[in-house]
Write an enzyme that holds these catalytic residues in place. Structure first.
Site, PDB file in Angstrom:
ATOM      1  CB  ALA A  62      -0.879  -0.012   1.242  1.00 18.96           C
ATOM      2  N   GLY A 103       0.873  -5.627   0.404  1.00 19.43           N
ATOM      3  CA  GLY A 103      -0.081  -5.611  -0.697  1.00 19.43           C
ATOM      4  C   GLY A 103       0.568  -5.975  -2.025  1.00 19.43           C
ATOM      5  CD  GLU A 106      -2.479  -8.844   1.124  1.00 17.63           C
ATOM      6  OE1 GLU A 106      -2.310  -7.608   1.187  1.00 17.63           O
ATOM      7  OE2 GLU A 106      -3.334  -9.448   1.792  1.00 17.63           O
TER       8      GLU A 106
END
Ligand code: NAD
Length: 702
Positions: A62, A103, A106
C-alpha cells in the site's frame, strides 16, 4: 510519466507499474492497472499478460501516504484489484524483480503464475503494524506454500528471499537476474497452450494437520507476544484458508477491520509514522547538501567511546580512537575485541568480518592523528572543563569542514561549541548505552549548528543504523530530562512506602522492558549521583530524595559493583532483593519521619508515566522537542517504553488529556506529595482545556 505502461511482445502484453520510491499501490496506480488489465483482456491479439514493477522491485505494498485517507479504500481498492487480476480470463504472470511485500505480494498472489529473481525479498509484514494482510494474503499464501510456511511468514512478518521458496507452488521459476524474460517466455507458452488460468482461490490447502499446526502456533505467540492481538488473529485467518475461499476472505476482512481499530495497532502505526517524521528537521530541507563521512575519530575509550567506535566499525568506516592514558586505551580496545569475539563465538559474526572490522580501528594516544577525520565524537568524562579543553585542542588540530560532536548527556552543547572557533560545525550526538546496540541517537542542535551539519548527522545516523531524533540544547535533552522526573517519582514512592521491587514490577507489568530501579542498576547509579549533586545544589528549592545518593555512598553503583538496588551474583543476570537496601530505606524513612503506607500499582504507574508526560509537555512548549511524536520515538527506541502503547505522549492522548490533568490534581493531594511537581505544564493544561491532543500540537519549532 504515467504510473502504468503496457506494451506488446507477440501475443503477450507486459503491464509495468511504477510509483516511486517503492511502487506503492496508490489509488492512481490501482485505477491505471485496472484499465490496463481490461484493455489487455479485451484485445483479441493478446493471449497472456505479464505484470511487473518498474525498476528493480515489484511493490512494497500500500502507499503509506494514503494511510488513513479516503484514497486508501477508493475503488478499485486493493482487494478488488487483486480479484480482477485473479478473475482475468487470460493467464497473468507476475515478474518479481525485487522487493515484493505486503499488498505487493498479495497482488502477486492474485496473479496465476509468478517468476522471481532469486534474492527478491517476499513477505507480509502487516503484523508489525498490529494488522494482518487484508487483501487475501492470509487465504492465498497458505494455498501456495502450505500452512506452516504461511504461518511463519505472516506471524513473523519477516521477508524471505525468493530462493528459499523456490520449491513451493508460489514460484513457477526462480532466476538469477531480471525475471522479465523468463516471465514473458512462460506467458508465451501459456498463451500457446490456451488452457484456462490457474486461480489461487481454486487451489486447496493440502496440509492434513492444519488444526494442530495452528494450535501450536497459538501457544508460541501467546508466550512471545502476550500484549498483541494481531499474531493470534493472523493464525485464525490462516486456519480459515483450509475451508472455502469466500468464507476465509470474509473472516480475514472482519479480523482486519477489528485490528485496524485496536489500540495496539494504532500505537504501532503511530510509532512507524513517528520515526519517519523524526527524520524531517525544521530548517533543513531534504535537498540540503551533506558532508562526506569517510573517516571518524572518537575521543575517550571508556564505556561510551568504545561502543561508539564499534558503531562506525560495524558500518565499515575507519576510526581513530584516542585516549588520555595507555591503560584506558588498552581497556577500551580490549572491550571492543571482546565484544566481537563474543559475537563470533555465538555464531553472529564470521571471523573474517571480525578481522575486517578490527583492521579499521587505529588506537592512539596522539591527538595529532585526528587531523584528517571527517567527524570527531568526544566521549570523555562528563565535566565541562575537561570537555572545553578537548574541544579547544580539536579546534587547533582537526581540518576545516570536519564535524565536531559531543556525546555529553547533560552539558551545554553551546558552551562546548564556544570553546572552538567553529561553533557552526559543532553539535551533540548523544548515543545510548551500550552504544553499539541501542537504536536511539539524540542529535543535539546547538544555537549555531549549521543546517548541513545537521543533515550530515541525520544521514550518518542511517548509515550507523540508528534512529535519530533532534533535540535543542537543555540539561538532559529529551530523554534524560524526562527520565529524571520519572526516577524522582520512583524514589518518592519508595520513601512513602513502596519497595523497589514493587515499583519495578508495576512498571514491567505496564510493559516497560525494565523498571526504574533495575534500569538504574544496569546504567550505573553513580552516573546520576554526580549529575544530581550538580543539579540540586543549583536548585535547593526543588524537592528531591537523597535515597539514591545514600545508596551510592555505600558503593552500591549497580551491576558493575554487583550491588545496587538489588544484589547480583557473578555469572547470573538475575536481580535479588537486598536486606541491606531494605534497612537503608527503613532508616531513611525514620529520619524523614515518614510512616510507610501501602501504595497500589495503579498509583505507581500513573505517577511515573505522568511524570514523563508532564516534562514532555514542557519540552514541547520550550521547543526542545519539535513534535510530540519525536518524544515518543525517544522513549520507544531508547527507554524501553512499551511499543503497544505508542510512547508517553501518544499514551496520554489515548487516555485523554483532560483525564490526565484530573489525575495529576488527585496525585497532588496525596500526603507527602509535592503539589508543585503535579502542576500540569501550561501546554498540557491548555490542550486539555481545549479538548485537543499532543498529536495535534504543531510544535514550537526545533
Ligand atoms: P567513562 O568514564 O567510561 O570514559 C571516559 C573516558 O575518557 C576514560 O577512559 C578517560 O580516560 C577518557 N578521557 C578523559 N579525559 C580525556 C581526554 N582529555 N582525552 C582523551 N580521553 C580522555 O565515561 P562514559 O560512561 O563512557 O561517558 C563518556 C561520556 O558519554 C560522558 O559525557 C557521559 O555523560 C556520556 N554518556 C554516558 C552514557 C552512559 O550510560 N555511560 C550514556 C550516554 C552518554
Amino acid at each position: 510519466m504515467a504510473h502504468v505502461e503496457s506494451w506488446k511482445h507477440g501475443r503477450v502484453c507486459v503491464i509495468e507499474f511504477g510509483n516511486p520510491p517503492v511502487n506503492g499501490l496508490a489509488y492512481a496506480v490501482r485505477r491505471e492497472l485496472l484499465a490496463a488489465l481490461d484493455a489487455a483482456e479485451e484485445d483479441p491479439g493478446i493471449g497472456a499478460i505479464v505484470l511487473a514493477g518498474r525498476g528493480d522491485l515489484f511493490s512494497a505494498g500500500a502507499d503509506i501516504r494514503e494511510f488513513g485517507r479516503p484514497e486508501m479504500s477508493r475503488a478499485p481498492a486493493l482487494p478488488q484489484l487483486i480479484d480482477a487480476f485473479e478473475s482475468c480470463s487470460k493467464p497473468v504472470v507476475a515478474a518479481i524483480r525485487g522487493t515484493c511485500l505486503g499488498g505487493g505480494l498479495e497482488l502477486a498472489l492474485g496473479c496465476h503464475h509468478r517468476v522471481a529473481s532469486a534474492q527478491a525479498p517476499l513477505g507480509l509484514p502487516e503484523v508489525k503494524l498490529g494488522l494482518l494482510p487484508g487483501a487475501g494474503g492470509t487465504q492465498r499464501l497458505p494455498r501456495l506454500v502450505g500452512i506452516e510456511t504461511a504461518l511463519n511468514m505472516i506471524v513473523s512478518g519477516e521477508p524471505v528471499p525468493a530462493r528459499a521458496l523456490a520449491k513451493t507452488a508460489l514460484l513457477d521459476r526462480v532466476v538469477d537476474g531480471d525475471p522479465l524474460d523468463a516471465a514473458v517466455a512462460l506467458a508465451e507458452s501459456l498463451a500457446a497452450e490456451g488452457r484456462p488460468p490457474r486461480r489461487t482461490r481454486d487451489l486447496r490447502v493440502t496440509d492434513s494437520n492444519v488444526q494442530a499446526l495452528c494450535q501450536f502456533a497459538r501457544g508460541a505467540v501467546r508466550t512471545k507476544f502476550p500484549q498483541y492481538p494481531a499474531p493470534l488473529r493472523c493464525i485464525d485467518a490462516v486456519q480459515a484458508s483450509a475451508g472455502p475461499f469466500e468464507e476465509g476472505i470474509a473472516l480475514e476482512r472482519s479480523l482486519f477491520l477489528q485490528l485496524l481499530w485496536s489500540p495496539e495497532s494504532q500505537a504501532l502505526r503511530h510509532a512507524f509514522f513517528a520515526e519517519r517524521a523524526a527524520s524531517r528537521v525544521a530548517g533543513v530541507p531534504a535537498e540540503t547538501p551533506v558532508r562526506p563521512i569517510r573517516t571518524a575519530a572518537v575521543v575517550g575509550a571508556g564505556t561510551m567511546g568504545s561502543g561508539i567506535a564499534m558503531c562506525f566499525l560495524d558500518a565499515g568506516i575507519p576510526v581513530r580512537l584516542v585516549e588520555a592514558n595507555r591503560e584506558a586505551l588498552d581497556r577500551g580496545v580490549a572491550r571492543i575485541r571482546e565484544t566481537y569475539e563474543g559475537r563470533v563465538s555465538r555464531g553472529k559474526l564470521p571471523a573474517e568480518e571480525r578481522d575486517r572490522r578490527l583492521a579499521l580501528l587505529t588506537p592512539t594516544l596522539e591527538y595529532e592523528q585526528l587531523g584528517d577525520a571527517d567527524i570527531v565524537i568526544e566521549a570523555v568524562y562528563e565535566d565541562m572543563a575537561v570537555k572545553e579543553e578537548v574541544f579547544r585542542r580539536l579546534d587547533a588540530i582537526v581540518k576545516q569542514g570536519a564535524i565536531l560532536a559531543t556525546n555529553t548527556s547533560t552539558l551545554d552543547v553551546d558552551r562546548i561549541a564556544r570553546a572552538t572557533r567553529r561553533p557552526a560545525d559543532v553539535l551533540g550526538l548523544h548515543f545510548f548505552s551500550p552504544a553499539n546496540v541501542m537504536k536511539l541517537l539524540e542529535v543535539v542542535r546547538g544555537a549555531q549548528t549549521a543546517p548541513d551539519v545537521l543533515a550530515t548527522a541525520m544521514k550518518l545516523a542511517k548509515t550507523l543504523r540508528k534512529t535519530a531524533v533532534v533535540a535543542r540544547v537543555c540539561d538532559g535533552f529529551i530523554g534524560n530530562r524526562m527520565i529524571e522526573q520519572y526516577v524522582r517519582q520512583a524514589l518518592f514512592l519508595v520513601e512513602e512506602g513502596a519497595t523497589p521491587q514493587q515499583v519495578d514490577a508495576a512498571l514491567e507489568a505496564f510493559g516497560f522492558a525494565m523498571g526504574p530501579f533495575r534500569m538504574s542498576d544496569l546504567a550505573g547509579n553513580d552516573i546520576g549521583w554526580h549529575i544530581r549533586r550538580r543539579r540540586y545544589v543549583e536548585k535547593p528549592h526543588v524537592k528531591y530524595s537523597r535515597l539514591a545518593d545514600r545508596l551510592c555512598e555505600l558503593g552500591r553503583f549497580g551491576q558493575k559493583t554487583q550491588a545496587g538496588w538489588y544484589d547480583y551474583r557473578p555469572g547470573d543476570r538475575k536481580a535479588y532483593p537486598s536486606r541491606l537496601v531494605d534497612e537503608l530505606i527503613a532508616r531513611h524513612r525514620t529520619e524523614l519521619g515518614i510512616a510507610a503506607r501501602s501504595i497500589d500499582d495503579r498509583e505507581i504507574v500513573d505517577r511515573l508515566v505522568y511524570a514523563l508526560v508532564n516534562e514532555g509537555a514542557r519540552l514541547l512548549e520550550e521547543g526542545i522537542a519539535s513534535r510530540a511524536s519525536d518524544i515518543d520515538v525517544v522513549y520507544l527506541t531508547g527507554y524501553g517504553f512499551p511499543p503497544w502503547r505508542g510512547g508517553p505522549m501518544f499514551y496520554a492522548d489515548t487516555v485523554g488529556l483532560p483525564l490526565v490533568v484530573r489525575r495529576m490534581r488527585q496525585l497532588a493531594r496525596i500526603p507527602q506529595q509535592d503539589p508543585d511537581f503535579w502542576k500540569p505544564a501550561p501546554l498540557l493544561a491548555r490542550l486539555a482545556e481545549a479538548g485537543e491532543t499532543f498529536g495535534s500540537f504543531s510544535g514550537a519549532g526545533a
